[in-house]
Scaffold this motif. Structure first.
Motif, PDB file in Angstrom:
ATOM      1  N   ILE A  86      14.981  -2.583  -1.076  1.00 53.67           N
ATOM      2  CA  ILE A  86      14.534  -2.402  -2.462  1.00 53.67           C
ATOM      3  C   ILE A  86      13.035  -2.163  -2.509  1.00 53.67           C
ATOM      4  O   ILE A  86      12.553  -1.251  -3.192  1.00 53.67           O
ATOM      5  CB  ILE A  86      14.908  -3.634  -3.312  1.00 53.67           C
ATOM      6  N   VAL A  87      12.283  -2.978  -1.788  1.00 53.63           N
ATOM      7  CA  VAL A  87      10.819  -2.875  -1.820  1.00 53.63           C
ATOM      8  C   VAL A  87      10.352  -1.532  -1.283  1.00 53.63           C
ATOM      9  O   VAL A  87       9.488  -0.868  -1.885  1.00 53.63           O
ATOM     10  CB  VAL A  87      10.190  -4.035  -1.024  1.00 53.63           C
ATOM     11  N   ASP A 146       0.833  -1.202   0.000  1.00 49.79           N
ATOM     12  CA  ASP A 146       0.000   0.000   0.000  1.00 49.79           C
ATOM     13  C   ASP A 146       0.870   1.254   0.000  1.00 49.79           C
ATOM     14  O   ASP A 146       1.449   1.602   1.032  1.00 49.79           O
ATOM     15  CB  ASP A 146      -0.909  -0.006   1.236  1.00 49.79           C
ATOM     16  N   PRO A 147       0.999   1.957  -1.136  1.00 44.97           N
ATOM     17  CA  PRO A 147       1.816   3.171  -1.190  1.00 44.97           C
ATOM     18  C   PRO A 147       1.390   4.236  -0.189  1.00 44.97           C
ATOM     19  O   PRO A 147       2.197   5.078   0.223  1.00 44.97           O
ATOM     20  CB  PRO A 147       1.631   3.657  -2.630  1.00 44.97           C
ATOM     21  N   GLU A 148       0.123   4.196   0.228  1.00 46.84           N
ATOM     22  CA  GLU A 148      -0.359   5.190   1.186  1.00 46.84           C
ATOM     23  C   GLU A 148       0.265   4.996   2.563  1.00 46.84           C
ATOM     24  O   GLU A 148       0.254   5.911   3.395  1.00 46.84           O
ATOM     25  CB  GLU A 148      -1.885   5.116   1.303  1.00 46.84           C
ATOM     26  N   SER A 149       0.824   3.814   2.818  1.00 49.24           N
ATOM     27  CA  SER A 149       1.368   3.535   4.148  1.00 49.24           C
ATOM     28  C   SER A 149       2.616   4.363   4.450  1.00 49.24           C
ATOM     29  O   SER A 149       2.995   4.480   5.624  1.00 49.24           O
ATOM     30  CB  SER A 149       1.707   2.042   4.284  1.00 49.24           C
ATOM     31  N   THR A 192      12.014   1.309  -1.108  1.00 50.32           N
ATOM     32  CA  THR A 192      12.419   2.401  -1.979  1.00 50.32           C
ATOM     33  C   THR A 192      11.504   2.484  -3.201  1.00 50.32           C
ATOM     34  O   THR A 192      11.071   3.582  -3.599  1.00 50.32           O
ATOM     35  CB  THR A 192      13.879   2.224  -2.427  1.00 50.32           C
ATOM     36  N   ASN A 193      11.187   1.341  -3.779  1.00 49.24           N
ATOM     37  CA  ASN A 193      10.260   1.336  -4.919  1.00 49.24           C
ATOM     38  C   ASN A 193       8.870   1.792  -4.507  1.00 49.24           C
ATOM     39  O   ASN A 193       8.163   2.455  -5.285  1.00 49.24           O
ATOM     40  CB  ASN A 193      10.201  -0.062  -5.539  1.00 49.24           C
ATOM     41  N   LEU A 194       8.475   1.467  -3.300  1.00 51.19           N
ATOM     42  CA  LEU A 194       7.177   1.908  -2.780  1.00 51.19           C
ATOM     43  C   LEU A 194       7.118   3.426  -2.683  1.00 51.19           C
ATOM     44  O   LEU A 194       6.125   4.065  -3.093  1.00 51.19           O
ATOM     45  CB  LEU A 194       6.945   1.282  -1.406  1.00 51.19           C
ATOM     46  N   ILE A 195       8.197   4.000  -2.173  1.00 48.71           N
ATOM     47  CA  ILE A 195       8.259   5.463  -2.041  1.00 48.71           C
ATOM     48  C   ILE A 195       8.228   6.134  -3.410  1.00 48.71           C
ATOM     49  O   ILE A 195       7.555   7.154  -3.606  1.00 48.71           O
ATOM     50  CB  ILE A 195       9.515   5.875  -1.255  1.00 48.71           C
ATOM     51  N   ARG A 196       8.960   5.556  -4.370  1.00 46.32           N
ATOM     52  CA  ARG A 196       9.026   6.151  -5.710  1.00 46.32           C
ATOM     53  C   ARG A 196       7.659   6.202  -6.392  1.00 46.32           C
ATOM     54  O   ARG A 196       7.395   7.094  -7.214  1.00 46.32           O
ATOM     55  CB  ARG A 196      10.000   5.348  -6.571  1.00 46.32           C
ATOM     56  N   LYS A 197       6.793   5.264  -6.068  1.00 48.78           N
ATOM     57  CA  LYS A 197       5.451   5.297  -6.658  1.00 48.78           C
ATOM     58  C   LYS A 197       4.676   6.533  -6.221  1.00 48.78           C
ATOM     59  O   LYS A 197       3.830   7.041  -6.957  1.00 48.78           O
ATOM     60  CB  LYS A 197       4.674   4.039  -6.254  1.00 48.78           C
ATOM     61  N   LYS A 198       4.979   7.012  -5.017  1.00 44.85           N
ATOM     62  CA  LYS A 198       4.219   8.129  -4.458  1.00 44.85           C
ATOM     63  C   LYS A 198       4.969   9.449  -4.586  1.00 44.85           C
ATOM     64  O   LYS A 198       4.354  10.500  -4.792  1.00 44.85           O
ATOM     65  CB  LYS A 198       3.937   7.838  -2.975  1.00 44.85           C
ATOM     66  N   TYR A 199       6.283   9.388  -4.433  1.00 43.96           N
ATOM     67  CA  TYR A 199       7.093  10.614  -4.463  1.00 43.96           C
ATOM     68  C   TYR A 199       8.175  10.453  -5.534  1.00 43.96           C
ATOM     69  O   TYR A 199       9.220   9.862  -5.292  1.00 43.96           O
ATOM     70  CB  TYR A 199       7.736  10.859  -3.093  1.00 43.96           C
ATOM     71  N   LYS A 200       7.892  10.988  -6.715  1.00 47.56           N
ATOM     72  CA  LYS A 200       8.749  10.747  -7.872  1.00 47.56           C
ATOM     73  C   LYS A 200      10.117  11.407  -7.755  1.00 47.56           C
ATOM     74  O   LYS A 200      11.127  10.855  -8.203  1.00 47.56           O
ATOM     75  CB  LYS A 200       8.056  11.250  -9.147  1.00 47.56           C
TER      76      LYS A 200
END
Length: 621
Positions: free
Chosen positions: A119-120, A64-67, A122-130
């Motif tokens: 890795i997971v 959940d990117p919102e987390s 960091t990729n999660l953050i990138r989905k929300k904060y480009k």
């Protein structure tokens, strides 16, 4: 600023602290424990002291990117770590079977962080904060900073900086680096231009900014060529020194991974400062109803007194992470922490440990290290102690005496590991007597790891003869002071270089001393170690000569079983090992036998003779 409270984990915490937002959000795979033995907490506290507001999002829902938005958008960026352990080591036994518990999670529950957490996340953050800067650090990032062999995938993976897509990687102990990075970001410098800080790695498409560097074989070569991997590893291994180390470059497709030289270890006053930043020395209150965090029980009543280790065992990643130069805290700082422990409601008069990577290392190995760095082609203790090695337990002995004399203290134990060879090299046996008299709880745990000289050589450990001398000295001292105390040796099976014959030799030693280990550690190939390089390549990178590596699950099971040959469940494995090694002489009822013959069945030799006679008869016919 010193915050005499927990770091904020949600909007309610921000309101209580009267913060409108945070400068950094620290995302961690561990639950939040506000104690100086937890790396993420140290980084948060160090940044707070430098004037930056830091919030922690512990174990976010990686689906959940919102987390990772619950603290809002950080002003300067995200800091990401898997926690105090590599997430794969945290999740899996050496057999690659899933562990049942996670001591860094509420109630010890497993599954609250993902595999390859850095890795997971960091990729999660990138989905929300480009576009926000992301800096990764901690043990997982540190040991995976170059192309590295990954035991769980059984292949060479790219640098974690490539796979995560983070902007910067902080390796080693990160106090120096993180504050300098924060200052540049705060001053409006784009993260892509922060390329010169010691103890950091970055990716770049060109090398124009580097005046001097050492380039190793690219990922595309080392991932397929084991000889190239071993040669590249040795170059990396040789340069991990903050004083003489070179910048190292490794190409990954069309981009370059650049590792700046390691940062210098903290000076004593800086290390003291790190441990005096307002820690609450407790789990965050949100975890109380969830069963607490088991990991706190191991450290709450213990004291870290130093960092770094010049022992440099082949299977240990400390040289690659903390470095070989030892730095230690002052007596005053340690005594102040001891007083905090004494005031804790859980304190019953016992300080569980005072130590670090190696408890009896309090100072650099020699004066030369601080000026010229640790030797590139020479070890401090292996195969013999260096002639320049300073062997002195005086400071440690004085510290332990002061701790014993504090009001309310009944006993101060040393449990983080004594380097027995260093202890034996001390001509004065005063500390050895102190250790036996005051700091052993009936059993002293030490790590000879093996007894076979060939295996010890690959491990970078002292000779078995020295260990035997240590055991005798320990017994003699205890006899002289009227105590009955025992040594509990840590032993390792299936290390590179260990054959069935090596394991049998160790089993015979255990037979002769009448000792059966309750636990045996099967060699675990973790990123960043010399031994893991041997395991993957079958080459000793120090000599580039072949080394035998036990890899099949059956042989590893046999080597492990041999060290616990008395256990009835291991009988078949031990029997098979002895037959394969042609050591039937150890099967019998005599004093030197490891196991008895199989009952009701022909012995191996009888079966062999019978088959041979049958074939001869058939030929004659």
């Amino acid at each position: 600023m010193i915050l005499n409270d927990f770091l904020p984990m949600n909007q309610e915490d921000l309101k209580r602290l009267e913060w409108e937002g945070v400068d950094f959000v620290l995302v961690s795979g561990d639950a939040y424990v506000d104690h100086p033995t937890f790396g993420p907490t140290i980084i948060g506290r160090v940044l707070l002291d430098a004037g930056y507001k830091v919030g922690i999002i512990a174990q976010p829902d990686w689906n959940d990117p919102e987390s990772i938005t619950k603290l809002g958008t950080p002003r300067l960026g995200f800091l990401v770590t898997s926690g105090n352990m590599d997430s794969m080591v945290n999740h899996y036994y050496v057999s690659r079977k899933r562990r049942q518990t996670d001591s860094f999670s509420p109630g010890g529950e497993m599954g609250l962080r993902p595999d390859r957490a850095t890795i997971v996340y960091t990729n999660l953050i990138r989905k929300k904060y480009k576009k926000l800067p992301i800096i990764i650090g901690g043990i997982e990032a540190s040991l995976r900073r170059f192309a590295h062999y990954d035991y769980w995938d059984d292949l060479v993976r790219r640098s974690i900086l490539v796979d995560s897509g983070a902007d910067l990687l902080v390796f080693g102990m990160g106090e120096h680096q993180i504050v300098e990075i924060a200052e540049y970001l705060n001053n409006g410098i784009d993260v892509e231009y922060i390329t010169h800080i010691p103890g950091t790695c970055f990716m770049t498409s060109h090398l124009d900014m580097l005046p001097d560097y050492l380039e190793i074989d690219p990922f595309e070569i080392v991932s397929k060529d084991k000889v190239a991997y071993a040669k590249s590893f040795k170059k990396i291994y040789d340069e991990q020194d903050p004083i003489r180390g070179k910048t190292i470059v490794q190409k990954h497709q069309d981009r370059y991974l650049v590792q700046n030289p390691p940062t210098r270890p903290l000076e004593r006053d800086q290390l003291d400062w790190t441990f005096n930043l307002g820690y609450q020395r407790a789990i965050h209150p949100t975890y109380v109803q969830l069963g607490g965090i088991p990991a706190i029980s191991e450290v709450k009543l213990s004291i870290i007194s130093e960092r770094g280790c010049f022992g440099n065992c082949s299977f240990c990643a400390l040289a690659f992470h903390q470095g070989r130069i030892v730095s230690s805290r002052s007596h005053e700082s340690i005594l102040e922490e001891a007083k905090q422990i004494i005031s804790d409601s859980d304190f019953k008069g016992y300080i569980n440990d005072v130590g670090g990577p190696t408890a009896n290392f309090r100072n650099p190995a020699c004066d030369k290290q601080l000026k010229h760095g640790a030797c590139k082609h020479k070890q401090c203790l292996y195969p013999e102690p260096c002639e320049h090695l300073n062997v002195d337990h005086t400071d440690y002995a004085e510290l332990m005496t002061k701790l014993r004399e504090l009001e309310g203290v009944k006993k101060v134990f040393i449990r983080s590991g004594i380097r027995y060879d260093y202890l034996m090299y001390d001509d004065s046996k005063d500390f050895f007597f102190d250790l036996c008299e005051h700091h052993v709880s009936g059993q002293l745990k030490v790590a000879p790891e093996h007894i076979d000289e060939t295996v010890l050589d690959y491990m970078g450990k002292p000779s078995g003869k020295l260990y035997s001398e240590f055991v005798k000295t320990f017994d003699d001292i205890n006899k002289s002071i009227g105590k009955e105390q025992y040594i509990i040796p840590y032993l390792m099976s299936s290390h590179p270089g260990s054959t069935l014959k090596s394991a049998i030799r160790l089993a015979e030693y255990l037979r002769d001393i009448n000792y059966t280990p309750e636990q045996v550690q099967d060699f675990y190939p973790t990123p960043g170690t010399l031994s893991t390089c041997m395991y993957h390549t079958g080459i000793d990178p120090r000599t580039m000569k072949p080394v035998y590596v036990p890899k099949t699950s059956q042989e590893k099971a046999m080597q492990r079983a041999l060290l616990q040959y008395k256990n009835p469940r291991n009988y078949e494995l031990v029997y098979e090992a002895l037959i394969l090694a042609n050591r039937q002489d150890l099967i019998g009822t005599h004093d030197k036998a490891l196991i008895r013959p199989k009952l009701g069945k022909q012995s191996y030799s009888q079966r062999t003779q019978s088959k041979s006679s049958s074939k001869k008869t058939q030929k004659r016919r």
